[in-house]
Design an enzyme around this catalytic site. Structure first.
Site, PDB file in Angstrom:
ATOM      1  N   ASN A 130      38.148  33.537  35.019  1.00  0.00           N
ATOM      2  CA  ASN A 130      38.992  34.932  34.669  1.00  0.00           C
ATOM      3  C   ASN A 130      38.163  36.231  35.178  1.00  0.00           C
ATOM      4  OD1 ASN A 130      40.514  36.800  32.798  1.00  0.00           O
ATOM      5  ND2 ASN A 130      38.017  37.239  32.422  1.00  0.00           N
ATOM      6  N   SER A 179      47.500  37.197  38.558  1.00  0.00           N
ATOM      7  CA  SER A 179      48.230  38.472  38.176  1.00  0.00           C
ATOM      8  C   SER A 179      49.750  38.392  38.758  1.00  0.00           C
ATOM      9  CB  SER A 179      47.496  39.469  38.759  1.00  0.00           C
ATOM     10  OG  SER A 179      47.963  40.806  38.680  1.00  0.00           O
ATOM     11  N   TYR A 191      43.660  43.856  46.185  1.00  0.00           N
ATOM     12  CA  TYR A 191      43.839  43.070  44.710  1.00  0.00           C
ATOM     13  C   TYR A 191      45.189  41.984  45.080  1.00  0.00           C
ATOM     14  CZ  TYR A 191      44.098  42.214  39.841  1.00  0.00           C
ATOM     15  OH  TYR A 191      44.191  41.525  38.512  1.00  0.00           O
TER      16      TYR A 191
END
Length: 252
Positions: free
Chosen positions: A86, A137, A150
């Protein structure tokens, strides 16, 4: 429920947000939980809510940090059944704005650190026929404005999940990922203070609210459990319906 009684679960990025909620969820279900993050004081606070916990402060963007985490996790309770990857970070800005150090930090934490820790514990997971759950994500499925670093990192995690599930063939190890959308965490605290931005998100999320960390933690626990014993190589959007849209604006 005690689906994880006598099992050892490692949660990285466990000091706050999704990681903290996930660690607490596994603790409630009877797991021995190894909490890994950079800040011991925050980890200690989370561990107070978990009956059987081991705190391991480590920087997973470094080889040394990964080695420390893997060794401590292996020794804490004698086995490793679940690895929840995570830990993550982000940097915002266009390719003109983000420098090489910023890009490298995101990749080292979100991708290389994940790969290193999974590799370090792969033998342990094979021994227990355990499983890995990645926190990817929706940004690893599609692009965002000013989030290319990201996006690149989470895109790598998304496909790493699929590839590792194939690599684990016939070993009994499963590898899956959750792909959250806008979630209330420290990482999104600045965004949550921008009322106009939040309103735009809410227009696109059919459930009409950001996710709470517990919303994501519950799905992670499902994927790690025997309830998901035939779920493998999956990237599961946990996004309130965001990905159900083709991008058209809401109709009045």
């Amino acid at each position: 429920m005690t689906r994880f009684e006598n099992k050892t679960v490692i949660v990285t990025g466990a000091s706050s947000g999704i990681g903290a909620a996930t660690a607490r969820r596994f603790g409630r279900e009877g797991a021995n939980v190894v909490l890994v993050s950079r800040t011991q004081s925050k980890l200690d606070k989370v561990a107070e809510d978990i009956p059987s916990a081991k705190v391991v402060p480590a920087d997973l963007s470094t080889r040394e940090g990964v080695a420390t985490a893997a060794k401590a996790a292996r020794e804490a309770f004698g086995q490793v059944d679940v690895l929840v990857n995570n830990a993550g970070t982000a940097v915002t800005g266009s390719i003109e704005d983000v420098d090489e150090d910023g890009f490298a930090e995101v990749m080292e934490t979100d991708v290389t650190g994940v790969w290193r820790l999974t590799k370090a514990l792969w033998g342990d997971l094979k021994a227990t026929k355990g499983n890995v759950v990645m926190t990817s994500s929706v940004s690893g499925i599609g692009g965002d404005w000013n989030m290319h670093a990201y996006n690149a990192a989470k895109g790598a995690v998304t496909n790493l999940t699929r590839a590792l599930a194939l690599d684990a063939r016939n070993s009994g190890v499963r590898v899956n990922a959750v792909n959250p959308s806008f979630t209330k965490t420290e990482l999104t605290s600045d965004m949550l203070e921008n009322d106009e931005l939040v309103a735009k998100f809410m227009e696109r999320i059919p459930l009409g609210r950001p996710a709470e960390p517990e919303d994501i933690a519950d799905v992670i626990a499902f994927l790690a459990s025997d309830d998901a014993r035939f779920v493998n190589g999956v990237n599961l959007p946990v996004d309130g319906g965001l990905s159900a849209s083709n991008g058209q604006p809401p109709q009045a």
